[in-house]
Design an enzyme around this catalytic site. Structure first.
Site, PDB file in Angstrom:
ATOM      1  N   CYS A   2     -72.840  13.481 -30.262  1.00  0.00           N
ATOM      2  CA  CYS A   2     -74.084  13.761 -30.983  1.00  0.00           C
ATOM      3  C   CYS A   2     -73.839  13.836 -32.480  1.00  0.00           C
ATOM      4  O   CYS A   2     -72.743  14.179 -32.930  1.00  0.00           O
ATOM      5  CB  CYS A   2     -74.683  15.075 -30.504  1.00  0.00           C
ATOM      6  SG  CYS A   2     -74.973  15.144 -28.725  1.00  0.00           S
ATOM      7  N   ARG A  27     -72.149   6.839 -33.950  1.00  0.00           N
ATOM      8  CA  ARG A  27     -71.531   7.764 -33.011  1.00  0.00           C
ATOM      9  C   ARG A  27     -72.026   7.557 -31.586  1.00  0.00           C
ATOM     10  O   ARG A  27     -71.434   8.050 -30.632  1.00  0.00           O
ATOM     11  CB  ARG A  27     -71.796   9.211 -33.451  1.00  0.00           C
ATOM     12  CG  ARG A  27     -71.151   9.564 -34.771  1.00  0.00           C
ATOM     13  CD  ARG A  27     -71.586  10.926 -35.254  1.00  0.00           C
ATOM     14  NE  ARG A  27     -71.103  12.005 -34.412  1.00  0.00           N
ATOM     15  CZ  ARG A  27     -69.928  12.607 -34.568  1.00  0.00           C
ATOM     16  NH1 ARG A  27     -69.116  12.237 -35.528  1.00  0.00           N
ATOM     17  NH2 ARG A  27     -69.565  13.599 -33.775  1.00  0.00           N
ATOM     18  N   TRP A  73     -76.573  12.326 -27.625  1.00  0.00           N
ATOM     19  CA  TRP A  73     -75.930  11.552 -26.551  1.00  0.00           C
ATOM     20  C   TRP A  73     -76.015  12.423 -25.313  1.00  0.00           C
ATOM     21  O   TRP A  73     -75.380  13.474 -25.228  1.00  0.00           O
ATOM     22  CB  TRP A  73     -74.482  11.236 -26.921  1.00  0.00           C
ATOM     23  CG  TRP A  73     -73.841  10.176 -26.082  1.00  0.00           C
ATOM     24  CD1 TRP A  73     -73.849   8.824 -26.313  1.00  0.00           C
ATOM     25  CD2 TRP A  73     -73.059  10.361 -24.899  1.00  0.00           C
ATOM     26  NE1 TRP A  73     -73.126   8.164 -25.342  1.00  0.00           N
ATOM     27  CE2 TRP A  73     -72.635   9.090 -24.458  1.00  0.00           C
ATOM     28  CE3 TRP A  73     -72.676  11.480 -24.158  1.00  0.00           C
ATOM     29  CZ2 TRP A  73     -71.846   8.910 -23.318  1.00  0.00           C
ATOM     30  CZ3 TRP A  73     -71.900  11.299 -23.019  1.00  0.00           C
ATOM     31  CH2 TRP A  73     -71.495  10.032 -22.619  1.00  0.00           C
ATOM     32  N   ASN A  99     -74.054  19.905 -31.052  1.00  0.00           N
ATOM     33  CA  ASN A  99     -73.095  18.911 -30.562  1.00  0.00           C
ATOM     34  C   ASN A  99     -72.078  19.675 -29.738  1.00  0.00           C
ATOM     35  O   ASN A  99     -71.465  20.621 -30.221  1.00  0.00           O
ATOM     36  CB  ASN A  99     -72.409  18.202 -31.733  1.00  0.00           C
ATOM     37  CG  ASN A  99     -71.388  17.180 -31.274  1.00  0.00           C
ATOM     38  OD1 ASN A  99     -71.365  16.793 -30.110  1.00  0.00           O
ATOM     39  ND2 ASN A  99     -70.534  16.736 -32.189  1.00  0.00           N
ATOM     40  N   GLY A 100     -71.876  19.282 -28.468  1.00  0.00           N
ATOM     41  CA  GLY A 100     -70.906  19.961 -27.626  1.00  0.00           C
ATOM     42  C   GLY A 100     -71.497  20.279 -26.265  1.00  0.00           C
ATOM     43  O   GLY A 100     -72.549  19.777 -25.878  1.00  0.00           O
ATOM     44  N   GLU A 485     -55.584  -3.828 -24.607  1.00  0.00           N
ATOM     45  CA  GLU A 485     -56.533  -3.624 -25.699  1.00  0.00           C
ATOM     46  C   GLU A 485     -57.541  -4.763 -25.786  1.00  0.00           C
ATOM     47  O   GLU A 485     -58.731  -4.539 -26.017  1.00  0.00           O
ATOM     48  CB  GLU A 485     -55.777  -3.472 -27.019  1.00  0.00           C
ATOM     49  CG  GLU A 485     -56.644  -3.306 -28.254  1.00  0.00           C
ATOM     50  CD  GLU A 485     -57.509  -2.073 -28.259  1.00  0.00           C
ATOM     51  OE1 GLU A 485     -58.416  -1.989 -29.118  1.00  0.00           O
ATOM     52  OE2 GLU A 485     -57.319  -1.179 -27.398  1.00  0.00           O
ATOM     53  N   LYS A 489     -61.627  -4.319 -25.378  1.00  0.00           N
ATOM     54  CA  LYS A 489     -62.599  -4.743 -26.384  1.00  0.00           C
ATOM     55  C   LYS A 489     -63.697  -5.578 -25.742  1.00  0.00           C
ATOM     56  O   LYS A 489     -64.877  -5.413 -26.040  1.00  0.00           O
ATOM     57  CB  LYS A 489     -61.896  -5.557 -27.492  1.00  0.00           C
ATOM     58  CG  LYS A 489     -61.065  -4.730 -28.440  1.00  0.00           C
ATOM     59  CD  LYS A 489     -61.864  -3.911 -29.392  1.00  0.00           C
ATOM     60  CE  LYS A 489     -61.829  -2.446 -29.211  1.00  0.00           C
ATOM     61  NZ  LYS A 489     -60.875  -1.668 -28.615  1.00  0.00           N
ATOM     62  N   GLU A 492     -65.947  -3.345 -23.447  1.00  0.00           N
ATOM     63  CA  GLU A 492     -66.693  -2.363 -24.240  1.00  0.00           C
ATOM     64  C   GLU A 492     -67.971  -2.952 -24.830  1.00  0.00           C
ATOM     65  O   GLU A 492     -69.022  -2.311 -24.800  1.00  0.00           O
ATOM     66  CB  GLU A 492     -65.837  -1.851 -25.406  1.00  0.00           C
ATOM     67  CG  GLU A 492     -64.885  -0.745 -25.082  1.00  0.00           C
ATOM     68  CD  GLU A 492     -64.163  -0.274 -26.332  1.00  0.00           C
ATOM     69  OE1 GLU A 492     -64.139   0.934 -26.555  1.00  0.00           O
ATOM     70  OE2 GLU A 492     -63.628  -1.113 -27.080  1.00  0.00           O
ATOM     71  N   HIS A 508     -48.375  -9.641  -7.877  1.00  0.00           N
ATOM     72  CA  HIS A 508     -48.515  -8.468  -7.015  1.00  0.00           C
ATOM     73  C   HIS A 508     -49.976  -8.090  -6.812  1.00  0.00           C
ATOM     74  O   HIS A 508     -50.290  -6.919  -6.610  1.00  0.00           O
ATOM     75  CB  HIS A 508     -47.725  -7.292  -7.596  1.00  0.00           C
ATOM     76  CG  HIS A 508     -46.258  -7.519  -7.643  1.00  0.00           C
ATOM     77  ND1 HIS A 508     -45.421  -7.270  -6.585  1.00  0.00           N
ATOM     78  CD2 HIS A 508     -45.473  -8.029  -8.624  1.00  0.00           C
ATOM     79  CE1 HIS A 508     -44.174  -7.581  -6.904  1.00  0.00           C
ATOM     80  NE2 HIS A 508     -44.185  -8.049  -8.152  1.00  0.00           N
ATOM     81  N   LYS A 607     -68.666   6.804 -30.537  1.00  0.00           N
ATOM     82  CA  LYS A 607     -67.486   6.563 -31.371  1.00  0.00           C
ATOM     83  C   LYS A 607     -66.432   7.633 -31.168  1.00  0.00           C
ATOM     84  O   LYS A 607     -65.251   7.345 -31.044  1.00  0.00           O
ATOM     85  CB  LYS A 607     -67.910   6.507 -32.849  1.00  0.00           C
ATOM     86  CG  LYS A 607     -66.760   6.243 -33.817  1.00  0.00           C
ATOM     87  CD  LYS A 607     -66.121   4.896 -33.553  1.00  0.00           C
ATOM     88  CE  LYS A 607     -64.980   4.585 -34.500  1.00  0.00           C
ATOM     89  NZ  LYS A 607     -64.276   3.353 -34.125  1.00  0.00           N
TER      90      LYS A 607
END
Length: 612
Positions: A2, A27, A73, A99-100, A485, A489, A492, A508, A607
């Site tokens: 948030c 964010r 959020w 926020n939290g 990575e 990307k 995401e 495998h 973020k």
């Protein structure tokens, strides 16, 4: 997660709040709202984006010199208008943004309900604002005292901006485990969950510690603890340029930040290498270098992209400094009972310095008596304050949710740490150090070459593969974390399922997936395992898989085998990941934009993950 912004001063609050909320959009959020205290208190909130809120407010009254704003959020309660912040207490004496997560919110809600309180939302936040009001009215105490007493009863993490409607000349702010910065302007004070929200108004800031209640008036700032002790504020100056948080001529922050990597990597090592005398300098580690050099083991903690950077760090530190390294997901480490010995060193990596799981893991390691170090990008954030020493990456603000330049800056620092430890242990000769420094200094130029010569090629390649459902990324050695990575990307920002694997593990399991519809990205610059990766490519082609290969410019073997080749300059094995990852970032970016995805604000992502 948030975003919070607040203002009290002699000017109008509304433009400051809206501007700040727009700067916090990166964010990640699903609703937005503001509250302004003027002659009356006006509160507006809306599901959707900040612009949806602006359109909703339209010509409604917004006058006032005190206000708080929020981008939410969702955690407790679905994203809708009633769950959006700010939240007002039942009797209207307090308005609050948060926020939290409050962990004991159910028990507090039950107690307040038993005392006659009714709730409009499903959020844990509304519990806090009503608890503050209950203590305020029941105890006949000041707003300051009510806030202090209420928060002593709460369990969890919070960054709060609070208005008491009976004190329209005061703004309150407090944090515990969630980011918060206080801005000091001329006849004005600001609060924000991140500095970019207020940078256009002031560069003078205070970073409050946990459980410090900040009481703000236009020309005054007072800090009290929950135990009512006064603390002297420490004023810091933000050095960043406001231009660094603008998109400029780029269509998206992500693309801008990909193209900033030559500069951000240069800024990461600038001032930390010298040739007369030949040396590496990581001043933040100076006091702990003897402990680090003699460590029996280094445990690297991180989440997401930072975890991938940590894997590269593991390979390099073990290869060059011969110190055993383990890389742990911070989210798992904090809930296990890990064996931590007295000669172990913990190294925590976080772009934001506020990652909740990483902070919790740091505290767990400190409780076990470990020396805990940090690698972080944001000055004044929580992780640098929780660790005994560390290194800032100096990547500059990273606005895009999908990390790019933060990753390469983290890898740069980890590579330098590996070489510094090898040098201190006598495992790196002066000649080898000189070669490394020369190559490191050449990396920005080689990055720039890749960007200039491959961006259009990767855009065309993206057009060919933008509609596939799955991707496989393969790499060996240092390039296995790069494969992870690259896959991260892509999924995401494009929402295409992608997996990264060590190339040797293909037989495998993943080889069963390969057919003519499966594109396989193979990271294959020349190293000690080059012949093995060639064999892997032959196995893919034998099963009609489509191979996209990242190779060196002088490659003449894989070039003949792969369906598509992206060539990058050669460098040392230690530094090759810095170059190999850039084409993967560009490929993910172009595929996502062609699919119509919001690359800067991917769905469901934030973020900085500041809550569990």
């Amino acid at each position: 997660m948030c975003g919070i912004v607040g203002y009290i001063g002699t000017g109008e609050a509304y433009p400051v709040l809206i501007s700040g909320l727009k700067r916090l959009e990166y964010r990640g959020y699903d609703s937005a709202g503001i509250a302004i205290a003027g002659k009356t208190v006006t509160l507006y909130k809306r599901k959707g984006k900040v612009n949806d809120l602006v359109d909703y407010i339209d010509s409604r009254p917004v006058a006032g010199h005190l206000g708080i704003g929020h981008t939410r959020w969702a955690t407790h309660g679905e994203p809708d208008d009633k769950n959006a912040h700010p939240h007002r207490s039942m009797n209207g004496h307090f308005i609050l943004v948060h926020n939290g997560i409050i962990e004991n919110h159910r028990r507090l809600r039950e107690r307040l309900t038993a005392r006659g309180y009714r709730f409009r939302s499903e959020t844990d936040t509304e519990v806090i604002v009503n608890l503050i009001e209950y203590i305020y009215l029941k105890g006949h105490v000041s707003a300051t005292t009510a806030i202090r007493l209420a928060l002593k009863k709460t369990i969890g993490a919070y960054g709060l901006g609070i208005i008491c409607t009976d004190e329209p000349d005061t703004l309150f702010a407090i944090r515990k485990g969630s980011p918060l910065v206080i801005g000091i302007g001329e006849h004005a004070r600001y609060i924000a969950s991140d500095a970019p929200a207020i940078m256009e108004y002031t560069r003078k800031v205070v970073y409050p510690e946990d459980d410090e209640l900040v009481i703000l008036r236009p020309d005054d700032l007072t800090i009290r603890t929950l135990e009512n002790e006064f603390h002297e504020p420490e004023i810091n100056i933000i050095e960043q340029d406001i231009g660094n948080i603008e998109k400029g001529d780029f269509p998206h922050y992500m693309l801008k930040e990909i193209f900033e990597q030559p500069a951000s990597v240069h800024d990461t090592f600038r001032g930390r290498i010298s040739e007369k005398p030949l040396s590496l300098h990581l001043g933040g580690l100076f006091q702990v270098l003897p402990k680090l050099t003699k460590a029996d083991r280094i445990i690297i903690l991180g989440c997401g992209t930072s975890w991938h950077a940590g894997l590269i760090g593991e390979y390099l530190i073990e290869e060059y400094a011969r110190i055993p390294v383990e890389v742990e997901y911070a989210s798992e480490f904090r809930y296990r009972h890990p064996v931590i010995r007295k000669d172990d060193v913990i190294l925590a990596i976080s772009q934001s310095g506020e990652t909740a799981d990483t902070l919790a893991a740091i505290r767990k390691a400190k409780e076990a008596g470990a020396v805990v170090l940090g690698i972080c990008n944001v000055v004044g954030s929580s992780i640098p304050r929780e660790t005994v020493a560390g290194v800032y990456t100096h990547a500059g603000p990273e606005i895009g949710v999908a990390s790019t330049k933060a990753f390469t800056s983290q890898v740069t620092i980890l590579t330098m740490i590996a070489m510094l430890l090898a040098l201190k242990k006598g495992l790196l000769t002066r000649q080898q150090l000189h070669a490394f420094i020369q190559e490191l200094q050449n990396i920005p130029e080689k990055m720039q070459y890749i960007l200039e010569h491959n961006n259009e090629r990767l855009r065309i390649l993206a057009e060919k593969y933008k509609d596939v459902n799955n991707f496989l990324y393969l790499g060996r050695g240092n390039f296995f974390p790069v494969a992870l990575e690259g896959a991260l990307k892509l999924k995401e920002i494009s929402y295409i399922h992608a997996e990264g694997y060590p190339a040797a593990e293909m037989k495998h399991g993943p080889i069963a997936l390969i057919d003519e519809n499966m594109p396989v990205v193979v990271i294959a610059p020349k190293d000690d395992t080059y012949d093995k990766i060639v064999s892997n490519i032959r196995e893919i082609k034998a099963r009609k898989g489509k191979v996209i290969a990242i190779v060196n410019e002088d490659d003449d073997v894989i070039t003949q085998l792969a369906d598509h080749v992206v060539k990058i300059p050669s460098t040392s094995m230690a530094l090759s990941p810095l170059l190999a990852v850039i084409p993967l970032q560009l490929l993910a970016y172009h595929i996502a934009t062609m699919r119509g995805c919001n690359v800067d604000q991917p769905r469901n992502l934030a973020k900085s993950v500041t809550v569990e």
